[in-house]
Structure formats: C-alpha cells, structure tokens
Design a protein around this motif. Structure first.
Motif, PDB file in Angstrom:
ATOM      1  N   SER A 232      -4.392   2.607  -8.349  1.00  0.00           N
ATOM      2  CA  SER A 232      -4.071   3.788  -7.513  1.00  0.00           C
ATOM      3  C   SER A 232      -3.767   5.142  -8.476  1.00  0.00           C
ATOM      4  CB  SER A 232      -2.879   3.554  -6.764  1.00  0.00           C
ATOM      5  OG  SER A 232      -2.918   2.417  -5.741  1.00  0.00           O
TER       6      SER A 232
ATOM      7  N   THR B 242       0.683  -1.221   0.193  1.00  0.00           N
ATOM      8  CA  THR B 242       0.004   0.033   0.033  1.00  0.00           C
ATOM      9  C   THR B 242       0.916   1.132  -0.090  1.00  0.00           C
ATOM     10  OG1 THR B 242      -1.765  -1.119   1.299  1.00  0.00           O
ATOM     11  CG2 THR B 242      -2.086   1.234   1.265  1.00  0.00           C
TER      12      THR B 242
ATOM     13  N   THR C  54      -6.605   0.315  -2.088  1.00  0.00           N
ATOM     14  CA  THR C  54      -5.346  -0.599  -2.314  1.00  0.00           C
ATOM     15  C   THR C  54      -5.147  -1.545  -1.064  1.00  0.00           C
ATOM     16  OG1 THR C  54      -4.191   1.518  -3.484  1.00  0.00           O
ATOM     17  CG2 THR C  54      -2.784  -0.334  -2.693  1.00  0.00           C
TER      18      THR C  54
ATOM     19  N   SER D 258       2.798   1.589  -3.456  1.00  0.00           N
ATOM     20  CA  SER D 258       1.755   1.864  -4.412  1.00  0.00           C
ATOM     21  C   SER D 258       1.316   3.375  -4.349  1.00  0.00           C
ATOM     22  CB  SER D 258       0.414   1.269  -4.538  1.00  0.00           C
ATOM     23  OG  SER D 258       0.800  -0.376  -4.807  1.00  0.00           O
ATOM     24  N   VAL D 259       0.906   3.783  -3.025  1.00  0.00           N
ATOM     25  CA  VAL D 259       0.312   5.144  -2.986  1.00  0.00           C
ATOM     26  C   VAL D 259       1.501   6.241  -3.282  1.00  0.00           C
ATOM     27  CG1 VAL D 259      -0.690   6.613  -1.149  1.00  0.00           C
ATOM     28  CG2 VAL D 259      -1.453   4.457  -1.449  1.00  0.00           C
TER      29      VAL D 259
ATOM     30  N   ALA E 232       1.951   6.033  -6.916  1.00  0.00           N
ATOM     31  CA  ALA E 232       1.191   6.648  -7.650  1.00  0.00           C
ATOM     32  C   ALA E 232       0.718   8.084  -7.631  1.00  0.00           C
ATOM     33  CB  ALA E 232      -0.273   5.861  -7.470  1.00  0.00           C
ATOM     34  N   THR E 233       1.165   8.617  -6.364  1.00  0.00           N
ATOM     35  CA  THR E 233       0.933  10.291  -6.157  1.00  0.00           C
ATOM     36  C   THR E 233       1.905  10.995  -7.271  1.00  0.00           C
ATOM     37  OG1 THR E 233       0.444   9.833  -3.704  1.00  0.00           O
ATOM     38  CG2 THR E 233       1.199  12.047  -4.428  1.00  0.00           C
TER      39      THR E 233
ATOM     40  N   THR F 264      -2.266  -3.259  -7.402  1.00  0.00           N
ATOM     41  CA  THR F 264      -2.528  -2.076  -6.564  1.00  0.00           C
ATOM     42  C   THR F 264      -2.212  -0.706  -7.524  1.00  0.00           C
ATOM     43  OG1 THR F 264      -0.641  -2.175  -5.242  1.00  0.00           O
ATOM     44  CG2 THR F 264      -2.500  -3.225  -4.357  1.00  0.00           C
TER      45      THR F 264
ATOM     46  N   THR G 141      -7.720   6.276  -1.704  1.00  0.00           N
ATOM     47  CA  THR G 141      -6.781   5.378  -2.545  1.00  0.00           C
ATOM     48  C   THR G 141      -6.069   4.112  -1.520  1.00  0.00           C
ATOM     49  OG1 THR G 141      -6.756   6.974  -4.180  1.00  0.00           O
ATOM     50  CG2 THR G 141      -5.076   5.116  -4.353  1.00  0.00           C
ATOM     51  N   ALA G 142      -5.394   4.547  -0.684  1.00  0.00           N
ATOM     52  CA  ALA G 142      -4.859   3.976   0.296  1.00  0.00           C
ATOM     53  C   ALA G 142      -5.493   2.875   0.915  1.00  0.00           C
ATOM     54  CB  ALA G 142      -4.117   4.692   1.408  1.00  0.00           C
TER      55      ALA G 142
END
Length: 278
Positions: A154, A82, A203, A85-86, A89-90, A150, A199-200
């Motif tokens: 994300s 998580t 995910t 990915s976050v 993705a950010t 994920t 999103t977190a």
C-alpha cells in the motif's frame, strides 16, 4: 486520439483469446460446483445434470460448520487489515511524497523488498511467538501478519499517486487559511481517492487470497476460507470433495467480482492516474 478500426480489430484479436484463456478455468470450477456428486468423475466440460447440492452442503449441510465461520472470519480479517493498511499507508505515502527527510528512499526500498519477502520464512517464528503470547488462532493474530503483506504494498502504490498531485493545490488551500490537516483532508485526500480505492482493493484481494498464514496460524476459531478448504472431506475416504471445494471457490469469488463491478471506474482512474502529464 481515437483508435482506428484496424487498431480496434487488432486489439480485439489479442484480447479475446486472453479473456477466453482466463475464463475457461473459472467456468470449469463453476461446472464442478453445479455437478451432482454422483457424476463428479464425468470429464465433460458442461455438466449433464444441474444441481445446487454442493452449495447446500457447504452453506446448510454437513460442511456448513466449517465453511460459514471461515467465511465470516475472512470478511472480518480482510476488512480490518485493509482499513488499517490503507489509513497508515495514506499518511506514510503523503509524508514520503511531500516531505524531505533522510531515509525517504530507503523506506520505499524496504517496502518493496518486504513485498517480495517469502511469506513461508515468517511462519515458523510467528507460530512459536503467537503460541507463547496467546495470539495463535485469533483474529488479531491474523490481522498483524496480514499487515506485513499489505502495508508495504500500500505504501509503495500510494506514494506514486501522491507524487502526481500538484503541490501548489495544497499551498493554495493553506494560503486561504486552511491548516495543514484541513488541506490534507479536504484537498489531498479527495484528489487521491482513485488511488486509495485501487490500493484498498489490491490490499483486500491480497489478504483474501492468503493461504500460508491462515493455515499455519489458526486452528478453528479464526480459520479463513482458503485454510478451511483444506479440511473439506468427502462422504467417505474414497470420495474427493471436489464439488464442495468448487462451490466454496465460487462463493468466495463473488465478493471480489462485486467489488470490481462497483468500483471499476475508480479502479481504472486509479490505475491510469499520472499516466499522462499536462
């Protein structure tokens, strides 16, 4: 505009049956979890006897050696997947929302396509590759495939949130002397916090519920709870571990419920962000 009493009653008439339809299976799982093994065959919805023996079985009993390490593995793997990915993705979603470069729409299209890609088709080549390079039955060996589940999701979700943030706010921060990084960190990220939290959680739940990768790419050391449940056995070959599996399902549901209760306001804010313009 506030809803009229008629609209509220109409909404309740639709919502309550849906809620009951959703909760009935959950209550049934809890009922099986608190039934003693001797009356598991009882088909009554509410248990005639109440016992914690199934929870004791998986936490301190004979099944604890299988369940407890799997629970720790699930928490570790899902948190790592998580966070990675976050964070990735950010940055990616910010670039997609703010920069104009060739292939920007293609990235979003590929991300959406990968999200719908059947997981089962990846298992066999990953299994062979992981065995050859030493990632089979390891935490990194699960985190990397989970990123394929994920990260695209994300990126797609966060891109929509960043596109709703006014570009002028970042420009104003830069006019006041902030660098691009400072404007991103102190202006954009706080404004996108509801979307990042939402999103977190999405995910985390995606990784938490995975079964295919967990059952195929692990043996004992990195096995997560969904895979571990498949190896539960009864006291004899004629006895199904229904109570133990139900108790484990109740326990692994608790973190999900806690996260939703803690961050429910941010989830609602994130899901409704950009729904109304102006």
């Amino acid at each position: 505009m506030d809803a009229t009493p008629k609209q509220k009653w109409s909404l309740a008439a639709v919502s309550i049956p849906v809620m009951l339809w959703t909760l009935i299976p959950l209550f049934w799982i809890f009922s099986l979890a608190v039934k003693p093994q001797s009356i598991q065959a009882d088909k009554k919805y509410f248990p005639r006897e109440f016992s914690w023996e199934n929870f004791q079985l998986i936490t301190t009993g004979t099944a604890s050696d299988l369940f407890n390490p799997a629970l720790v593995n699930s928490i570790v793997v899902c948190l790592i997947a998580t966070i990675i990915s976050v964070v990735l993705a950010t940055f990616c979603a910010y670039a997609i929302a703010r920069l104009n470069f060739p292939g920007k729409k293609l990235i979003l299209l590929v991300s959406l396509a990968v999200s719908f890609f059947p997981v089962i088709s990846l298992v066999t080549p990953l299994f062979d590759l992981w065995r050859n390079i030493g990632l089979f039955d390891t935490i990194p060996g699960l985190v990397i495939p989970y990123l394929s589940l994920t990260l695209p999701l994300s990126i797609w979700v966060l891109s929509a949130f960043f596109q709703q943030i006014p570009w002028e706010m970042e420009q104003a921060a830069q006019v006041d002397g902030a660098t691009s990084w400072q404007a991103f960190r102190k202006v954009i990220v706080p404004l996108a916090a509801p979307g990042v939290f939402t999103t977190a959680l999405i995910t985390f739940f995606t990784a938490w519920n995975d079964f295919v990768f967990a059952i195929s790419l692990t043996s004992e050391n990195a096995r997560t709870v969904p895979a571990a449940l498949a190896f539960f056995t009864g006291a004899s070959q004629f006895e199904q571990p229904t109570g133990a599996i139900s108790a484990a399902a109740v326990i692994v549901t608790i973190p999900v419920v806690i996260l939703v209760l803690i961050f429910q306001k941010r989830i609602v804010a994130g899901l409704t962000s950009g729904a109304v313009k102006g």
